[in-house]
Design an enzyme around this catalytic site. Structure first.
Site, PDB file in Angstrom:
ATOM      1  N   ASN A 173       0.879  -1.174   0.000  1.00 44.09           N
ATOM      2  CA  ASN A 173       0.000   0.000   0.000  1.00 44.09           C
ATOM      3  C   ASN A 173       0.921   1.229   0.000  1.00 44.09           C
ATOM      4  O   ASN A 173       1.486   1.583   1.023  1.00 44.09           O
ATOM      5  CB  ASN A 173      -0.873  -0.048   1.264  1.00 44.09           C
ATOM      6  CG  ASN A 173      -1.842   1.110   1.339  1.00 44.09           C
ATOM      7  OD1 ASN A 173      -1.850   1.981   0.473  1.00 44.09           O
ATOM      8  ND2 ASN A 173      -2.667   1.123   2.370  1.00 44.09           N
ATOM      9  N   ARG A 205      -2.535  -2.138  -3.489  1.00 45.64           N
ATOM     10  CA  ARG A 205      -3.691  -1.264  -3.380  1.00 45.64           C
ATOM     11  C   ARG A 205      -3.529  -0.170  -4.431  1.00 45.64           C
ATOM     12  O   ARG A 205      -2.519   0.528  -4.448  1.00 45.64           O
ATOM     13  CB  ARG A 205      -3.739  -0.644  -1.993  1.00 45.64           C
ATOM     14  CG  ARG A 205      -4.922   0.238  -1.831  1.00 45.64           C
ATOM     15  CD  ARG A 205      -4.951   0.818  -0.462  1.00 45.64           C
ATOM     16  NE  ARG A 205      -6.210   1.493  -0.246  1.00 45.64           N
ATOM     17  CZ  ARG A 205      -6.553   2.002   0.907  1.00 45.64           C
ATOM     18  NH1 ARG A 205      -5.771   1.878   1.944  1.00 45.64           N
ATOM     19  NH2 ARG A 205      -7.698   2.621   1.026  1.00 45.64           N
ATOM     20  N   HIS A 217     -12.566   3.770  -0.706  1.00 45.38           N
ATOM     21  CA  HIS A 217     -12.564   2.876   0.465  1.00 45.38           C
ATOM     22  C   HIS A 217     -13.269   1.544   0.157  1.00 45.38           C
ATOM     23  O   HIS A 217     -13.780   0.878   1.053  1.00 45.38           O
ATOM     24  CB  HIS A 217     -13.244   3.538   1.693  1.00 45.38           C
ATOM     25  CG  HIS A 217     -12.441   4.646   2.296  1.00 45.38           C
ATOM     26  ND1 HIS A 217     -13.006   5.833   2.695  1.00 45.38           N
ATOM     27  CD2 HIS A 217     -11.120   4.740   2.573  1.00 45.38           C
ATOM     28  CE1 HIS A 217     -12.058   6.633   3.182  1.00 45.38           C
ATOM     29  NE2 HIS A 217     -10.907   5.997   3.116  1.00 45.38           N
ATOM     30  N   ARG A 250      -9.160  17.063   5.101  1.00 46.15           N
ATOM     31  CA  ARG A 250      -9.969  17.387   3.907  1.00 46.15           C
ATOM     32  C   ARG A 250     -11.356  17.841   4.345  1.00 46.15           C
ATOM     33  O   ARG A 250     -11.878  17.348   5.345  1.00 46.15           O
ATOM     34  CB  ARG A 250     -10.103  16.150   3.011  1.00 46.15           C
ATOM     35  CG  ARG A 250      -8.799  15.740   2.350  1.00 46.15           C
ATOM     36  CD  ARG A 250      -8.940  14.392   1.660  1.00 46.15           C
ATOM     37  NE  ARG A 250      -8.185  13.352   2.339  1.00 46.15           N
ATOM     38  CZ  ARG A 250      -8.334  12.036   2.126  1.00 46.15           C
ATOM     39  NH1 ARG A 250      -9.223  11.596   1.250  1.00 46.15           N
ATOM     40  NH2 ARG A 250      -7.613  11.163   2.803  1.00 46.15           N
ATOM     41  N   GLU A 307      -8.229  -4.023   5.105  1.00 49.35           N
ATOM     42  CA  GLU A 307      -8.091  -3.876   3.651  1.00 49.35           C
ATOM     43  C   GLU A 307      -6.969  -4.763   3.111  1.00 49.35           C
ATOM     44  O   GLU A 307      -7.079  -5.306   2.006  1.00 49.35           O
ATOM     45  CB  GLU A 307      -7.805  -2.404   3.310  1.00 49.35           C
ATOM     46  CG  GLU A 307      -9.021  -1.518   3.537  1.00 49.35           C
ATOM     47  CD  GLU A 307      -8.673  -0.087   3.930  1.00 49.35           C
ATOM     48  OE1 GLU A 307      -7.958   0.093   4.943  1.00 49.35           O
ATOM     49  OE2 GLU A 307      -9.105   0.836   3.243  1.00 49.35           O
TER      50      GLU A 307
END
Ligand code: ADP
Length: 388
Positions: free
Chosen positions: A8, A90, A178, A236, A373
């Site tokens: 990742n 990923r 996601h 964000r 994940e």
């Protein structure tokens, strides 16, 4: 051991995990990270909590991501007894077409490079290690697992913006992100609460989004064309009137400055002026900290209503990722916002971090399900390359 490596790669850190293949299933063995790239590079890896390596570098020694991949690879190669069967990556963007993971070849890589325009901050980092491995060890199978894939298959009415249709054809769509986390949660839900068909999953980490799951599939989500949309995040803003961006441009702000503002300086950090980390905000007595948390909860509550409407009502709500899994305070505040949907929090279970945190009389089930994940990527990778 036969193993799958999961990678990742982000802009400032490279995370990796080694999964051993046991009876055709991946089991996590080693977890590592090279973070602080170009600033304070540090390689650290653990196995069952035991530290295997902890090493710092001069900033110039690991100045960019490809060098970080090289350093991590060097260390991984020094481990005895690992037969690497495949690497799962990923990749943030699978564009409009990839609705599942895919084995990477030169053609696929070209296609993924095209999608860099859609995710210029993340996709190049995701692709750098793939290219590197292709160059130095082309025989090792590599699989791309996309954050967008789980959301594909939604109707165009859900995926489009009310812009001229030609922009949709160009790829300006509500992709949602996601996806690997939501896919994992959907699988866990089928085991934990199989009768719950209409579920909202709140993935609340430093990046945060929420997804409406209908029969285990993505019906709607709060993120759109980029990972800026939806609920407020660490740095964000979440949903924003595009007129604000036009205003900033008009004021002479550069594209780079606006990008920095939206990706790095907004959200909880910008609002509080203190920190992007919920732990810091909850511990602070500064009114700015409380204000930022209040806004976060307000927007999460509104978005839960939106997703509940998309499903026509809900019978479950899942908290996951860093904040969702660890903060009983945030779960309690958010559960209050779900009271109109029939949610009743079991405070003791919430404090204990139990799997089910709703009362027996609650109309909807409230659950904490830790996401994974990396395991999802390892499973996909193994499914594509087959067992050794
Ligand atoms: P990502 O994978 O997007 O980097 P994570 O899912 O690991 O993020 O979540 C990281 C965030 O989780 C941190 O920024 C922090 O705000 C939050 N977090 C972690 N532990 C706690 C905790 N005990 N209480 C509140 N927030 C927490």
């Amino acid at each position: 051991m036969d193993a799958i490596l999961v990678v990742n790669a982000g802009s400032s850190s490279l995370k990796f995990q080694i999964f051993e293949i046991i009876d055709g299933k991946p089991e996590g063995r080693i977890r590592g990270q090279l973070d602080g790239i170009g600033v304070r590079p540090r390689l650290r890896a653990t196995s069952d909590g035991r530290v295997l390596v902890e090493r710092t570098y001069q900033p110039a020694e690991v100045a960019d991501l490809p060098t970080a991949v090289g350093k991590a690879r060097e260390w991984l190669a020094s481990l005895d007894g690992i037969a690497l069967r495949a690497i799962g990556h990923r990749v943030v963007h699978g564009g409009p077409d990839y609705d599942r993971p895919i084995l990477i070849d030169a053609m696929v890589l070209d296609r993924l490079v095209e999608y860099q325009n859609l995710a210029p901050l993340h996709q190049p980092n995701n692709l750098a290690p793939i290219r590197l491995v292709m160059d130095i060890d082309p025989s090792i199978p590599q699989v791309a697992c996309f954050d967008t894939a789980f959301h594909r298959g939604r109707p165009e009415t859900a995926d489009c913006y009310a812009l001229p249709r030609s922009l949709y054809q160009q790829g300006v769509r509500r992709y949602g992100f996601h996806g690997l986390s939501y896919e994992y949660i959907a699988e866990r839900l089928a085991e934990i609460a199989p009768t719950k068909d209409k579920v909202i999953v709140a993935h609340l980490g430093s990046g945060a989004s929420m997804c409406a799951l209908g029969d285990g599939r993505s019906v709607e989500s709060t993120m759109g064309f980029t990972a800026l949309d939806g609920v407020p995040m660490g740095t964000r803003p979440g949903q924003l009137d595009p007129g604000v961006v036009l205003y900033l441009l008009q004021k002479g702000m550069s594209q780079q400055a606006i990008s920095d503002l939206l990706y790095r300086e907004s959200g909880l950090k910008g609002l509080s002026g203190i920190s992007n980390d919920v732990r810091d905000l909850l511990a602070s007595t500064d009114p700015g900290a409380k204000f930022a948390i209040d806004h976060f909860i307000h927007r999460c509550g509104l978005n839960a209503g939106l997703l509940a409407a998309a499903l026509g009502g809900i019978d479950g709500f899942v908290f996951t990722a860093g904040i969702g899994e660890n903060s009983s305070a945030i779960r309690a505040l958010l559960a209050e916002k779900l009271a109109w949907l029939g949610a009743e929090l079991d405070h003791a279970a919430n404090e204990a971090g139990a799997t089910v945190v709703s009362t027996a009389t609650s109309r909807i089930k409230l659950l904490i399900i830790p996401t994974n994940e990396e395991l999802m990527i390892a499973r996909h990778t193994l499914a594509i390359v087959g067992n050794p």
